[in-house]
Design a protein around this motif. Structure first.
Motif, mmCIF file in Angstrom:
data_model
loop_
_atom_site.group_PDB
_atom_site.id
_atom_site.type_symbol
_atom_site.label_atom_id
_atom_site.label_comp_id
_atom_site.label_asym_id
_atom_site.label_seq_id
_atom_site.Cartn_x
_atom_site.Cartn_y
_atom_site.Cartn_z
ATOM 1 N N ASN A 8 44.990 47.133 40.732
ATOM 2 C CA ASN A 8 44.181 47.061 39.474
ATOM 3 C C ASN A 8 44.262 47.851 37.571
ATOM 4 O O ASN A 8 43.433 47.896 37.270
ATOM 5 C CB ASN A 8 42.452 46.058 39.210
ATOM 6 C CG ASN A 8 42.133 44.961 40.578
ATOM 7 O OD1 ASN A 8 42.214 44.802 41.142
ATOM 8 N ND2 ASN A 8 41.340 45.735 41.484
ATOM 9 N N THR A 10 45.037 50.735 38.441
ATOM 10 C CA THR A 10 44.231 52.359 38.704
ATOM 11 C C THR A 10 45.165 52.781 39.912
ATOM 12 O O THR A 10 45.163 52.430 40.842
ATOM 13 C CB THR A 10 43.387 52.383 39.245
ATOM 14 O OG1 THR A 10 42.131 51.638 37.596
ATOM 15 C CG2 THR A 10 42.383 53.394 39.543
ATOM 16 N N THR A 72 46.897 43.603 42.114
ATOM 17 C CA THR A 72 45.347 43.251 41.847
ATOM 18 C C THR A 72 44.861 42.050 43.331
ATOM 19 O O THR A 72 44.712 41.704 43.983
ATOM 20 C CB THR A 72 46.301 41.561 40.710
ATOM 21 O OG1 THR A 72 47.132 42.114 39.872
ATOM 22 C CG2 THR A 72 45.102 41.056 39.978
ATOM 23 N N GLU A 75 39.229 41.103 41.625
ATOM 24 C CA GLU A 75 38.376 42.102 40.692
ATOM 25 C C GLU A 75 39.370 42.190 39.831
ATOM 26 O O GLU A 75 38.423 43.034 38.369
ATOM 27 C CB GLU A 75 37.401 43.831 41.441
ATOM 28 C CG GLU A 75 36.900 43.343 42.932
ATOM 29 C CD GLU A 75 37.420 43.417 44.211
ATOM 30 O OE1 GLU A 75 38.666 43.504 44.152
ATOM 31 O OE2 GLU A 75 36.447 43.798 45.135
ATOM 32 N N GLY A 76 40.320 42.576 39.547
ATOM 33 C CA GLY A 76 40.938 42.245 38.824
ATOM 34 C C GLY A 76 42.168 41.295 38.081
ATOM 35 O O GLY A 76 42.467 41.241 37.545
ATOM 36 N N ALA A 79 41.086 40.337 34.414
ATOM 37 C CA ALA A 79 42.250 41.337 33.396
ATOM 38 C C ALA A 79 44.132 41.208 33.337
ATOM 39 O O ALA A 79 44.390 40.819 32.486
ATOM 40 C CB ALA A 79 42.336 43.325 33.840
ATOM 41 N N THR A 80 44.055 40.881 34.815
ATOM 42 C CA THR A 80 45.862 40.859 34.677
ATOM 43 C C THR A 80 45.886 39.086 34.220
ATOM 44 O O THR A 80 46.859 38.770 33.648
ATOM 45 C CB THR A 80 46.287 39.940 36.422
ATOM 46 O OG1 THR A 80 45.800 39.824 36.831
ATOM 47 C CG2 THR A 80 46.622 42.079 36.417
ATOM 48 N N ALA A 84 39.485 38.651 27.838
ATOM 49 C CA ALA A 84 38.873 39.610 27.671
ATOM 50 C C ALA A 84 38.275 40.387 28.498
ATOM 51 O O ALA A 84 37.538 39.417 29.605
ATOM 52 C CB ALA A 84 38.300 39.200 26.230
ATOM 53 N N GLU A 85 37.099 41.549 27.958
ATOM 54 C CA GLU A 85 36.449 42.083 29.047
ATOM 55 C C GLU A 85 35.182 41.567 29.157
ATOM 56 O O GLU A 85 34.617 40.977 28.076
ATOM 57 C CB GLU A 85 35.968 43.318 28.068
ATOM 58 C CG GLU A 85 35.127 43.999 28.612
ATOM 59 C CD GLU A 85 35.459 45.308 30.170
ATOM 60 O OE1 GLU A 85 36.601 45.693 30.343
ATOM 61 O OE2 GLU A 85 34.605 45.229 30.982
ATOM 62 N N GLY A 86 35.013 41.134 30.744
ATOM 63 C CA GLY A 86 34.316 40.349 31.097
ATOM 64 C C GLY A 86 34.119 38.627 30.725
ATOM 65 O O GLY A 86 33.072 37.903 31.536
ATOM 66 N N ASN B 246 33.827 35.879 40.522
ATOM 67 C CA ASN B 246 35.141 37.240 40.844
ATOM 68 C C ASN B 246 34.567 37.849 41.813
ATOM 69 O O ASN B 246 35.329 39.693 40.845
ATOM 70 C CB ASN B 246 34.167 37.236 39.707
ATOM 71 C CG ASN B 246 32.336 38.131 39.496
ATOM 72 O OD1 ASN B 246 32.244 37.929 40.601
ATOM 73 N ND2 ASN B 246 31.889 37.628 38.461
#
Ligand code: FES
Ligand code: FES
Lengths: 155, 754
Positions: A8, A10, A72, A75-76, A79-80, A84-86, B246
């Motif tokens: 993700n 990191t 990925t 949890e990711g 984002a991928t 947008a965030e959230g 999620n």
């Protein structure tokens, strides 16, 4: 032996056995518990993540095989997908709209398998879906899985 | 026959333990029943010394948020949302301001509504009926009834607890508003979490909550009539879904505790074995391996990562004493069934009229058939696990179970730590289906992963997450029993039965499962008991799974033998059973029964009442390359009343897929005293590609609310098998279907080719 896992976005350097399945590195070493253990023998798909965008069953994937790859997890996923965030990936939102999950345990793997399929084949036929989505769901959410996929592909 | 609940004779509200407690400016209201059970229980097992059980808690905070604590686990059936809807409806709450969560494993949240039904001997969930009086006494004393199963949450807690609590809280809020404004409560209206007065006054529930706590709740609040419902009967999004898409939802297997270690067991393959010896010296030198701990029937390896523990456990050689268990196999088990049935030494289950003399009569037209089903594993998606941390005379337990309070009592028993010092942290369940219940007296004394985790944790100076592999899960379940049934009828000249006899193996729960709804004047339903060492437990819909297959397949045989349409034949025998007839009619109509189907497609039908609901299913099947393919299942369901149409339909879909998986593939075979299957590779699951279209239709008959989690499951095996008969002329008398070669016989092929 140091293994480099890019999860993700990191990068982690882990001193673990090269043959340790990615599933247990994610869950027990990195604390990413969204990826689930279902069978341990590649027969259920609960442990599916993306490795360089490809749906991969991590219970039988040794970490040495994915050293340095882009991984990925659920949890990711948002984002991928560029959310947008959230916010959620389109498939995740479709899952909420169709109220797909029951117990939910298989759904991380289901979502990872479906998102990989749609990335590669945005207009799958029913046969394509049947062939690609071989994840087991003991709660029997299959009719809604298909309906939720269709709500995305029809959009 | 409609079931009636007895009204609890005495209702009691609890507000934070006594009447009228404001919590931080809010209102906390609980609803308890302490009804006729005390007198009915001769020795006063339940509710001693003025203790009470509580079903339901409802909290209103100053910010106008309503939180409903539900004393049931949500295994994905939408219970928590459905129950919250029932309370919110009566409360006149604004749904967007309602939250709901599973009640903590504390005595205050034990499930009285359920306990009372049990004590009164009414229709109760099978896993409770299975408890003997002594077990019940013990449980009652622990006040640990918090079980989810038997499709009962909405039926009992919802109907007897949630609705009453919501209505009483609304009355208190209205009284508080009226007093504040100096008007009559009857001039005030509660709606959308706000009370409005006759002169345009308005206050939110949050603003009124502290005042409302000063009023005594009405013992018998007036409930809304169904026509005024705005929440119940609508499809509200479930509270639990966002976390399940999620990766944030936390199941038992995701528990985390500081310094946690992992345990993987090496379990004796043969049930009932004991550990003789093992040599752990090699594995103890492995990386991350901390310790090995012996427990009854196995050895656990403790390591700092589950994979390391599992690999080491696999490498550990353990010698077990099988206690002779290896002599048991599926063959010996079924031979035992046949022998027991043949001896005729059976006990009465249900007797109507005099079947024996009808069979003995001269020239009786007698038909007989023998059926059987194998053991089934639950195979919950989340493998069994339990995390326990024992230190300083206390125990913390993280686990997803169908009975958190029972789990607490069980861990207290096994660890020797007092009940008060055991804390259970309820986690989500990755499937339950009857498997995740810690106490199974009446079924089988089944040592479970919770017991083992507790024993292991006592020996380890850290929290331990004990996990079954899938192989452990498949091979160490409490199985749906293997059962056999010998059915016999005497027929009149029209081919209708005048006498029905059934001798089956094992009187299981619920007790009415083997009974038939058909109007047959002479019935002799009997059972034999054949013990063996294979653990048995409640499996989604319990005894209905086997008996619906037996009875509904045999009735189908009789219909064909009479040259009658299987739907019409059932219908005729259901004279006087209007609810059964209605679902049968609806399923038949929606499926297009009797109308031409696509080339190669055939219909099979079946009906069964269970857990207060009646379900009829029509399966549309074809036979391709010797195997059955199910294209569509049309279900008609009378569950009395539908609370949440979307989750209701979902439970029916789910139940059908669970039952269909078992019908097509489900078989746990015993070889050498152990389970032969290992994983999803040989205990096969239905996949998306094989899933039929499922059409669900509800009949709201107004009968008492019936369950939905289970009643769709048992019907499908018979509906599909009956379809196979229509397609091939082959009568399926043993499951699973995968064991049958349905390739047409050469003669028949030639015919088809003609
Ligand atoms: S856990 Fe990996 S496929 Fe089942
Ligand atoms: S939602 Fe429970 S296993 Fe799929």
């Amino acid at each position: 032996m140091a293994i480099t896992l890019k999860v993700n976005g990191t990068t982690h350097s882990l001193d673990i056995e090269p043959e340790m399945p990615l599933l247990w590195a994610l869950r027990d070493e990195l604390g990413l518990t969204g990826t689930k253990f279902g069978c341990g023998v590649a027969a259920c798909g609960a442990c599916t993540v993306h490795v360089d965008g490809v749906a991969t069953r991590t219970c039988v994937t040794p970490v040495e095989a994915v050293d340095g790859a882009e991984i990925t997890t659920i949890e990711g996923l948002a984002a991928t997908s560029g959310a947008a965030e959230g916010m959620l990936a389109p498939v995740q939102q479709a899952w909420i709209d169709a109220q797909v999950p029951q117990c939910g345990y298989c759904q991380s793997g289901m979502l990872m398998a479906v998102s990989a399929l749609l990335a590669e084949n945005p207009r799958p036929t029913d046969e394509d879906i049947d062939a690609a989505i071989t994840n087991v769901c003991r709660c029997g959410t299959y009719p809604r899985v298909r309906a939720a996929i269709r709500s995305v592909t029809a959009a | 026959m409609a079931m009636q609940f007895k009204k609890p004779s005495r209702r009691q509200f609890l507000i934070g333990g006594s009447v009228g407690v404001a919590v931080g400016g809010g209102l906390l209201l609980g609803y308890a029943v302490s009804g006729p059970s005390r007198r009915e229980l001769a020795e006063g097992a339940a509710a001693q010394g003025g203790e009470r059980f509580v079903t339901t808690w409802l909290k209103i905070s100053p910010d106008n948020i309503v939180t409903i604590y539900v004393p049931h686990a949500d295994m994905g059936q939408g219970t928590i949302t459905a129950l919250a809807m029932m309370a919110a409806e009566e409360l006149e709450a604004d749904w967007s301001l309602v939250r709901a969560e599973q009640a903590p494993a504390e005595k205050a949240f034990a499930n009285e509504a359920l306990g009372n039904r049990f004590v009164a001997g009414e229709d109760v969930p099978p896993m409770l009926k299975g408890l003997n009086a002594a077990a019940w006494t013990k449980i009652a004393q622990f006040m640990n009834l918090q079980i989810t199963g038997g499709s009962m949450a909405v039926r009992y807690t919802g109907h007897h607890g949630m609705r009453v609590t919501g209505a009483a809280a609304k009355d208190m809020l209205v009284k508080a508003a009226a007093a504040r404004w100096g008007v009559s409560p009857s001039d005030c209206v509660a709606a959308l979490s706000t009370v409005t007065g006759p002169n345009g006054q308005s206050a939110t529930y949050g603003e009124l909550a502290a005042d409302a706590a000063g009023y005594a709740p009405s013992a018998a609040p007036v409930l809304k009539s169904k026509k005024d419902y705005t929440i119940v009967g609508t499809a509200r999004p479930r509270f639990d879904i966002p976390g399940k898409v999620n990766g944030t939802a936390k199941y038992g297997i995701d528990a985390e505790a500081p310094g946690m270690l992992y345990a993987a067991p090496k379990l004796a393959p043969v049930f009932g074995s004991t550990v003789v010896s093992y040599d752990a010296s090699e594995i103890l030198s492995r990386r991350g391996v901390k310790k090995v701990v012996e427990f009854p029937g196995g050895v656990a390896v403790i390591a700092d990562n589950y994979w390391r523990a599992k690999e080491a456990a696999a490498a550990l050689e353990v010698t077990f004493d099988t206690k002779g268990g290896e002599a048991v196999s599926s063959e010996t088990i079924f031979a035992g069934h046949d022998a027991a049935i043949a001896t005729g030494k059976s006990e009465d289950d249900k007797v109507i009229g005099d079947a024996a003399s009808v069979f003995a009569a001269q020239g009786a037209d007698i038909v007989e058939a023998s059926y059987r089903v194998p053991y089934l594993a639950h195979a919950c998606m989340e493998p069994m696990n339990c995390t326990v941390w024992i230190r300083d005379g206390k125990a913390d337990v993280w686990v997803g179970v169908q009975d958190p309070l029972g789990t607490r009592a069980r861990v207290a028993d096994i660890s020797g730590i007092g009940f008060e010092n055991v804390k259970v942290h309820p986690m989500l369940l990755g499937g339950g289906f009857g498997r995740r219940i810690p106490i199974r007296e009446g079924f089988f004394n089944f040592p479970s992963e919770i017991d083992f985790a507790t024993i292991v944790a006592k020996e380890v100076d850290a929290p331990v997450k004990f996990i079954y592999s899938r192989e452990d899960d498949i091979q160490h379940d409490a199985y749906r029993i293997a059962s056999s049934s010998r059915l016999r009828v005497a027929l009149d000249e029209k081919g209708l039965p005048t006498a029905w006899e059934n001798i089956y193996v094992h009187k299981d729960e619920p007790g009415e499962a083997p009974h038939i709804p058909y109007a047959i004047p002479n019935q002799s339903i009997r059972f034999v008991e054949v013990e063996n060492h294979v653990p048995r437990g409640p499996w989604r819909s319990v005894a209905h799974t086997q008996h619906t297959f037996f009875n509904e397949s045999f009735i189908d045989e009789l219909a064909h033998r009479a040259g009658a349409d299987p739907y019409e034949y059932r219908r005729a025998l259901l004279e006087g059973q209007p609810r059964h007839q209605a679902v049968l009619d609806l399923a038949a109509k929606k499926a297009g029964w009797g109308k031409p189907l696509a080339e190669g497609r055939f219909h099979g039908i079946a009906v069964q009442q269970s857990f207060g609901s009646i379900v009829a299913e029509v399966a549309e099947i074809s036979v391709e390359e010797g195997a059955v393919r199910v294209h569509r299942v049309t279900a008609a369901v009378d569950c009395g009343e539908v609370i949440h149409p979307d989750t209701a339909a979902q439970q029916v879909e789910s139940g059908i897929i669970y039952g269909l998986t078992a019908a097509l593939y489900g078989e746990i075979a015993i070889e050498g005293g152990a389970v032969a299957q290992t994983n999803f590779t040989d205990y096969e699951m239905l996949h998306l590609s094989e899933t039929p279209v499922i059409d669900v239709h509800f009949v709201e008959s107004g009968a008492p609310i019936g369950g939905l989690g289970e009643p769709a499951t048992p019907v499908v095996s018979a509906a599909v098998s009956n379809g196979v008969y229509a397609a091939t002329g082959k009568r399926i008398r043993q499951l699973p279907l995968k064991n049958h070669d349905l390739t047409p016989a050469p003669g028949k092929l030639a015919q088809a080719a003609d």
